[in-house]
Write a protein that holds these residues in place. Structure first.
Motif, PDB file in Angstrom:
ATOM      1  N   LEU A 151      25.236  28.184  37.041  1.00 52.13           N
ATOM      2  CA  LEU A 151      25.375  29.161  35.960  1.00 52.13           C
ATOM      3  C   LEU A 151      25.428  28.470  34.599  1.00 52.13           C
ATOM      4  O   LEU A 151      24.849  28.956  33.629  1.00 52.13           O
ATOM      5  CB  LEU A 151      26.622  30.024  36.178  1.00 52.13           C
ATOM      6  CG  LEU A 151      26.509  31.038  37.313  1.00 52.13           C
ATOM      7  CD1 LEU A 151      27.882  31.586  37.672  1.00 52.13           C
ATOM      8  CD2 LEU A 151      25.560  32.159  36.944  1.00 52.13           C
ATOM      9  N   LEU A 152      26.106  27.333  34.521  1.00 54.43           N
ATOM     10  CA  LEU A 152      26.209  26.611  33.254  1.00 54.43           C
ATOM     11  C   LEU A 152      24.845  26.169  32.733  1.00 54.43           C
ATOM     12  O   LEU A 152      24.646  26.066  31.523  1.00 54.43           O
ATOM     13  CB  LEU A 152      27.124  25.385  33.404  1.00 54.43           C
ATOM     14  CG  LEU A 152      28.619  25.678  33.426  1.00 54.43           C
ATOM     15  CD1 LEU A 152      29.388  24.424  33.833  1.00 54.43           C
ATOM     16  CD2 LEU A 152      29.088  26.183  32.069  1.00 54.43           C
ATOM     17  N   GLU A 153      23.896  25.925  33.648  1.00 54.71           N
ATOM     18  CA  GLU A 153      22.552  25.506  33.235  1.00 54.71           C
ATOM     19  C   GLU A 153      21.883  26.539  32.340  1.00 54.71           C
ATOM     20  O   GLU A 153      21.007  26.204  31.554  1.00 54.71           O
ATOM     21  CB  GLU A 153      21.672  25.251  34.463  1.00 54.71           C
ATOM     22  CG  GLU A 153      22.049  23.998  35.224  1.00 54.71           C
ATOM     23  CD  GLU A 153      21.251  23.829  36.500  1.00 54.71           C
ATOM     24  OE1 GLU A 153      20.353  24.665  36.778  1.00 54.71           O
ATOM     25  OE2 GLU A 153      21.522  22.871  37.230  1.00 54.71           O
ATOM     26  N   GLY A 154      22.299  27.787  32.422  1.00 50.49           N
ATOM     27  CA  GLY A 154      21.700  28.854  31.631  1.00 50.49           C
ATOM     28  C   GLY A 154      22.289  29.012  30.240  1.00 50.49           C
ATOM     29  O   GLY A 154      21.872  29.899  29.495  1.00 50.49           O
ATOM     30  N   PHE A 155      23.255  28.165  29.893  1.00 50.62           N
ATOM     31  CA  PHE A 155      23.917  28.288  28.593  1.00 50.62           C
ATOM     32  C   PHE A 155      23.721  27.026  27.770  1.00 50.62           C
ATOM     33  O   PHE A 155      23.688  25.926  28.313  1.00 50.62           O
ATOM     34  CB  PHE A 155      25.425  28.515  28.779  1.00 50.62           C
ATOM     35  CG  PHE A 155      25.763  29.822  29.419  1.00 50.62           C
ATOM     36  CD1 PHE A 155      25.770  30.996  28.680  1.00 50.62           C
ATOM     37  CD2 PHE A 155      26.066  29.893  30.766  1.00 50.62           C
ATOM     38  CE1 PHE A 155      26.071  32.213  29.269  1.00 50.62           C
ATOM     39  CE2 PHE A 155      26.371  31.101  31.371  1.00 50.62           C
ATOM     40  CZ  PHE A 155      26.375  32.262  30.619  1.00 50.62           C
ATOM     41  N   PRO A 156      23.622  27.179  26.440  1.00 49.16           N
ATOM     42  CA  PRO A 156      23.557  25.986  25.591  1.00 49.16           C
ATOM     43  C   PRO A 156      24.907  25.267  25.620  1.00 49.16           C
ATOM     44  O   PRO A 156      25.942  25.882  25.858  1.00 49.16           O
ATOM     45  CB  PRO A 156      23.268  26.556  24.192  1.00 49.16           C
ATOM     46  CG  PRO A 156      23.717  27.974  24.250  1.00 49.16           C
ATOM     47  CD  PRO A 156      23.586  28.420  25.685  1.00 49.16           C
ATOM     48  N   LEU A 175      34.298  24.432  29.017  1.00 48.37           N
ATOM     49  CA  LEU A 175      33.693  24.445  30.344  1.00 48.37           C
ATOM     50  C   LEU A 175      32.238  24.014  30.233  1.00 48.37           C
ATOM     51  O   LEU A 175      31.415  24.710  29.640  1.00 48.37           O
ATOM     52  CB  LEU A 175      33.799  25.853  30.957  1.00 48.37           C
ATOM     53  CG  LEU A 175      33.315  26.013  32.393  1.00 48.37           C
ATOM     54  CD1 LEU A 175      34.028  25.044  33.334  1.00 48.37           C
ATOM     55  CD2 LEU A 175      33.537  27.450  32.862  1.00 48.37           C
ATOM     56  N   HIS A 176      31.947  22.847  30.774  1.00 50.06           N
ATOM     57  CA  HIS A 176      30.582  22.316  30.800  1.00 50.06           C
ATOM     58  C   HIS A 176      30.461  21.424  32.034  1.00 50.06           C
ATOM     59  O   HIS A 176      31.456  21.157  32.725  1.00 50.06           O
ATOM     60  CB  HIS A 176      30.245  21.567  29.507  1.00 50.06           C
ATOM     61  CG  HIS A 176      31.221  20.493  29.145  1.00 50.06           C
ATOM     62  ND1 HIS A 176      31.210  19.245  29.714  1.00 50.06           N
ATOM     63  CD2 HIS A 176      32.279  20.516  28.295  1.00 50.06           C
ATOM     64  CE1 HIS A 176      32.189  18.521  29.215  1.00 50.06           C
ATOM     65  NE2 HIS A 176      32.865  19.271  28.352  1.00 50.06           N
ATOM     66  N   SER A 177      29.251  20.970  32.322  1.00 50.05           N
ATOM     67  CA  SER A 177      29.016  20.221  33.559  1.00 50.05           C
ATOM     68  C   SER A 177      29.889  18.978  33.666  1.00 50.05           C
ATOM     69  O   SER A 177      30.353  18.637  34.755  1.00 50.05           O
ATOM     70  CB  SER A 177      27.536  19.858  33.687  1.00 50.05           C
ATOM     71  OG  SER A 177      27.131  19.046  32.598  1.00 50.05           O
ATOM     72  N   GLY A 178      30.160  18.311  32.545  1.00 49.90           N
ATOM     73  CA  GLY A 178      31.002  17.117  32.591  1.00 49.90           C
ATOM     74  C   GLY A 178      32.407  17.418  33.085  1.00 49.90           C
ATOM     75  O   GLY A 178      32.988  16.647  33.858  1.00 49.90           O
ATOM     76  N   VAL A 179      32.961  18.545  32.664  1.00 46.26           N
ATOM     77  CA  VAL A 179      34.305  18.942  33.100  1.00 46.26           C
ATOM     78  C   VAL A 179      34.287  19.251  34.595  1.00 46.26           C
ATOM     79  O   VAL A 179      35.165  18.808  35.341  1.00 46.26           O
ATOM     80  CB  VAL A 179      34.806  20.176  32.307  1.00 46.26           C
ATOM     81  CG1 VAL A 179      36.062  20.761  32.913  1.00 46.26           C
ATOM     82  CG2 VAL A 179      35.037  19.800  30.856  1.00 46.26           C
ATOM     83  N   VAL A 180      33.293  19.991  35.048  1.00 48.31           N
ATOM     84  CA  VAL A 180      33.207  20.355  36.466  1.00 48.31           C
ATOM     85  C   VAL A 180      33.070  19.101  37.319  1.00 48.31           C
ATOM     86  O   VAL A 180      33.782  18.930  38.327  1.00 48.31           O
ATOM     87  CB  VAL A 180      32.040  21.331  36.719  1.00 48.31           C
ATOM     88  CG1 VAL A 180      31.888  21.629  38.203  1.00 48.31           C
ATOM     89  CG2 VAL A 180      32.264  22.626  35.933  1.00 48.31           C
TER      90      VAL A 180
END
Length: 99
Positions: free
Chosen positions: A58-63, A86-91
């Motif tokens: 889902l994060l891939e769809g957001f800037p 909340l971004h890929s690095g945090v996950v």
């Protein structure tokens, strides 16, 4: 909305996720993160990994160039604390490399 003073069950969170997915994809992303945390805390690592991967998809769809773009809209979902950003690095930091 669930009572924020108690932890929602994973079933309750999944129901919230399904509703949000149709109406507010950012909220659904936050709920996917909360589901990953809940399953991890319950000791269900495979389900935790699945929800962390869903959150990443889902994060891939957001800037994600600015802090404003990755700031969470809520402090918690179903009693699960959300990170401020909340971004890929945090996950990946909290759930390891997924793939």
């Amino acid at each position: 909305m669930t009572n924020q003073t108690r932890l929602a069950s994973t079933d309750e969170l999944e129901s919230i996720f399904q509703r949000e997915l149709a109406t507010d994809r950012w909220a659904a992303t936050e709920t996917a993160y909360a589901l990953a945390v809940r399953h991890r805390d319950l000791g269900d690592w495979p389900a935790s990994q699945e929800w962390a991967q869903q959150c990443l998809r889902l994060l891939e769809g957001f800037p994600s160039e600015t802090e404003e773009q990755v700031a969470t809209g809520r402090t918690s979902v179903g009693g699960v604390q959300l990170p401020t950003y909340l971004h890929s690095g945090v996950v990946e930091e909290r759930f390891g490399t997924l793939g």
